[in-house]
Write an enzyme that holds these catalytic residues in place. Sequence first.
Site: not given
Length: 730
Positions: A575, A577, A647, A657
């Site tokens: 996508h 941002d 990204h 994570r």
Amino acid sequence: MALPPDLFAVYVASQVLFLCAGSANSDGVSSLLQPYDFLYYAGVRSYFNGDWAKAAELIERSIETKEALFKVRSRCYEECGTAGGDALQKLDTEEGNLWDLWALDWVQKKAECLRFCVGRSVSHVGQLPVSTDIEYEFGSRNVYNFLQVTYYKMEKLKKAAAASQTYFVANPTHLEMRNNIEKYQRMEGVTDEDFYDRELDSERHWYLYDSALLLEEASKWSQAADEWRACVNETLRKVEECRVQCAVAAQRLPEERGVHGVDGVFEKAAALSLSLLSCQQSCVTRVATRPGRISSQDDFLPTQLEHMHIAQFKAGDVRGAVQTIRSLLLFYPSDKDSIDNLQLYQETLGGDRESQDQRPAQEIARYVKRSLQEKALLYFGMENLNYTFTDPDLWTPEDVVPESLREMWKAEKEKMTEKTKEEEQQEEVDDSGFYAGGPILQAGVTVAMDELLLNGTNRVVLDGVMTDKECDRMLRLAATVASAGDGYRGRRSPHTPHETLDGLTLLRAAKLAQDGLVNQTDGKLLHELGERARILLHSYFRSPSGLFVAFTHLVCRNAIEGDQEGRMDLSHPVHVDNCLLEPDTRQCWKEPPAFIHRDLSAVLYLNDNFEGGELFFTNRDAKTVTARVKPTCGRLVGFSSGPINPHGVTAVTKGRRCALALWFTKEKLYRDVEREEVEKGWAPGGQGAARTDDKEGGGDGGAPAPRNVRNQAPAKGRARRLVTVGKDEL
């Protein structure tokens, strides 16, 4: 019943000639549909005269009349489908002049039926073509721009909100309308449900298209296959609807082309017929163009079929996948990938010969056959009648083009291919105003990867931003109080069903610290890390203006044990941002639900004891990976938020994570007001942040401040949803 190709053009055109020459018995009958362009012009005049009630009434009537006119044409086309059928049946047995007479009889009866049917509902003037200016006004949805102001003046805020949203869908870069929407959002009595696209039904195929893509991203293959099937059917329906308008709407007669009047009635009839066919061929382009966009999506229908057969195969519907891929092969019969996939599907079916021999879908076969017949006639017109035709399809086979035009056709096709390749290879230009390579303003911080190593523009990886002790403190904070769905509108898995997401916002951390549930120094460290990243990136990217924090979010991704085998999805799909990425067209549209005011993005990693979870950058095709970044404690990745930096995040297949996601804006107006309330609460004499959770921050002079950017423009009623509407994290 097929007509001989060499005479088909003349008789189809004759139908249109009769329609143009006919008149309806509408002498002033008020019950008949009036010209919608007249109604619109009258509404605009009332608008500029300040007569808001009359303006709203007339503009709304123009919209309703236009829709009604299109429905009348469609109904009449269907009702007159069998008109002249007795004459049509005799064409196969007749030859020469007698054949001509029966064909003319058929055309006359069909034209008479259409003229009478349309005339019963539409006034004579209402049947005339509208100007290109009016077509543009409705096509660009400018009518809703007038309506939203009109309803605002009349204090009908809900209607104003709907009109503003409808206009904004087709004009996402219109700054004033964006500001108007944000004002309406803050007004009492206006809810998210009031912001809907009034034209959604007319663009339903795009809604289905985007919905199918989202289902694919979530690996919901069975639902995706159903949605793609619905999208294909709706696209075919829209094309057919467009073709009917070409056939029934009034046509302009061709101008005299011969200097000495050598062109006769047959030449004019042929020119009209070719114009009709050209109009119907262009329906592909019209349907494949999103509202407000200039360019269409190439290979719109074949692209849907390609997505559909893959979804069917992954959902276990191999028989359906065979039929769909055979339908796709009608467009590109020599495509190696499709042929290989067909072989794979047939092998998967084993000895099921009936399923292996599935034929293409009948509606697709009819679509392709009709299109090729029309193209053959149009290219014949180009070769023999000096007609100009631009083929809207990339899949047109070479043998449809006459030999005399083939070299020119090949050259044009090669030119288009080269242009596409050049556009794909052309270096992206970042207009964000940032320029990487500035000084690092923190001791111990080093550049681990610069633009060269990251193979892109305005990208950087900085190491040493946090100490191991600070990482441990943030990990403990996340383990203690991060809650499922916090920051994601309560959704535990906004991107993939194979992971859960725990989040902690700065405001919630401050409230918990105030209540004594967490150490206040940890809450302040969470705040300070955002400021540390802001100072570093403001300097490194040499921001020409101030840089403000737009949002801070501590987020942990957790792999669900026992649910990772054979996983093919991403933790976060590719996508951009601050705009909606369309990989198929390589376009990125600045419109909600994207966070359009974000200028710089960053992620500060807290750990590396997990598997997967790498950040990666791609080209605009969302497929070509240009760089990867492996998380580790204290590593900060920063990049401009625009289309230069698509990204995603690879699947987290084991462990947890955690990272601090940050976004920055150059516009003070869109700073994180919750962050400022937290800072006030921590200041000497501050009253704490807890009381500010359910109200907006105050602006200058007590005026209501705009909502934080993450709360702008509702998702409900939207025609397009290419990205997740909830919190966007890295």
